[in-house]
Design an enzyme around this catalytic site. Structure first.
Site, PDB file in Angstrom:
ATOM      1  CB  CYS A 147      -5.037   5.011   5.917  1.00 15.99           C
ATOM      2  SG  CYS A 147      -3.867   4.138   4.859  1.00 15.99           S
TER       3      CYS A 147
ATOM      4  CB  CYS B 134      -7.251  -1.708   1.502  1.00 14.02           C
ATOM      5  SG  CYS B 134      -8.347  -0.505   2.297  1.00 14.02           S
TER       6      CYS B 134
ATOM      7  CG  ASN C 113      -2.060   0.890   1.266  1.00 14.96           C
ATOM      8  OD1 ASN C 113      -2.826   0.883   2.227  1.00 14.96           O
ATOM      9  ND2 ASN C 113      -2.253   1.686   0.232  1.00 14.96           N
TER      10      ASN C 113
ATOM     11  CG  ASN D 115      -2.041  -1.382   4.830  1.00 12.41           C
ATOM     12  OD1 ASN D 115      -1.786  -2.290   5.615  1.00 12.41           O
ATOM     13  ND2 ASN D 115      -2.865  -1.516   3.808  1.00 12.41           N
TER      14      ASN D 115
END
Ligand SMILES: N[C@H](CCC[C@H](N)C(=O)O)C(=O)O
Length: 297
Positions: A76, A224, A15, A78
């Site tokens: 988010c 994700c 990612n 990652n």
């Protein structure tokens, strides 16, 4: 021209993440700068994690999350691991409390370098995802794509991990589906007033899921984290899996644990690639270790 800010190009299981140090500055990264950085193959990213000075006492930093189309995201996973690795390298600390637009979250780095992020509690009410119409059972909503009598994907589970997710369950290899074709249509479907991250999930055992995601505002990604969490909790809710599960995304495996206190903890790696400075106004940038001709400056 505005003063340059420091950044690190990193990734969390592929990612693509830019961690930008915006502490001590009054300006913000503009959508134009994000789009310019994404257009350059060297800095192409899925999310920018902008580290700002803390707004709330007891937190290390306020993190703004920007998708590659310049829009903001609430979560988010990652990217948060990348922030932890960058800040632990800077401070020597291993445990952090951050604030995002979605609230406060904690994260820590293990001795082996793996990083766990507490992604908070999932939400399942249709208003919280949000959906445009009432669905009282969000384990399976009416939504399909493909021919009306033989849909390719249908009846997703939906969940919010701070950001909206739809998980389509499939019985075969996730690579046999044209996610790049269906993803944009589903991301922008009117049922999702704030758009949604779209995943296809193949449950291969009670402790293993294979997942591919089309991200809202970023498109196909190799990983994700919030989708991995949404898939794991949705698999538990639909009786498909146990509360501890390995979710394998194109970039590799993430361990997801849905704890008894309802929090979802995600564990995985983060990787530093290179560092540089950039102009938050325009996206013009330069590597730390090269001559000033590098980049769009
Ligand atoms: N890559 C991310 C999610 C980005 C979220 C975003 N695409 C949105 O909700 O708009 C993750 O690891 O959780």
């Amino acid at each position: 021209m505005t003063a340059r800010a420091q950044f690190a190009k990193m990734n969390g299981l592929g990612n693509e993440i830019i961690v930008a140090d915006m502490r001590g500055r009054a300006d913000r990264i503009t959508p134009e700068a994000a789009i310019a950085l994404d257009r350059d193959p060297a800095t192409k990213f899925d999310q920018i994690m902008a580290i700002h000075a803390p707004k709330t006492s007891g937190t290390e930093a306020y993190i703004e999350i920007i998708n590659s189309d310049g829009t903001q995201a609430q979560a988010c996973g990652n990217g948060m691991r990348c922030v932890v690795q960058a800040m632990s390298a800077e401070t020597g600390k291993r445990a952090f409390t951050f604030e995002t637009i979605a609230g406060i979250l904690t994260a820590h780095e293990h001795p082996d370098g793996q990083i766990s992020v507490d992604m908070g509690m999932p939400r399942f009410d249709w208003q919280d995802i949000p959906l445009a119409e009432a669905f009282h059972d969000t384990r399976r909503i009416e939504l399909q794509i493909g021919p009306i009598d033989a849909p390719v994907l249908h009846s997703p589970s939906v969940a919010s991990m701070g950001n909206p997710h739809a998980i389509f369950w499939v019985d075969q290899d996730v690579w046999t589906y044209e996610l790049e074709r269906f993803g944009p249509l589903l991301e922008n479907h009117p049922i999702f007033p704030e758009r949604a991250n779209i995943s296809i999930a193949h449950v291969t055992s009670r402790h293993a899921i294979t997942l591919r995601t089309w991200e809202r505002g970023a498109g196909l990604t190799r990983a994700c984290g919030s989708a991995a969490c949404a898939a794991a909790v949705s698999a538990v809710r639909t009786g498909r899996a146990e509360r501890t599960v390995t979710v394998t995304v194109p970039g590799g495996p993430l361990l997801i644990e849905w704890l008894e206190n309802d929090h979802v903890v995600m564990t995985g790696p983060a990787e530093w690639e290179f560092s540089g400075t950039f102009d938050p106004q325009t996206g013009a940038w330069q590597r730390d270790d090269t001559a000033p001709s590098q980049g769009a400056a």
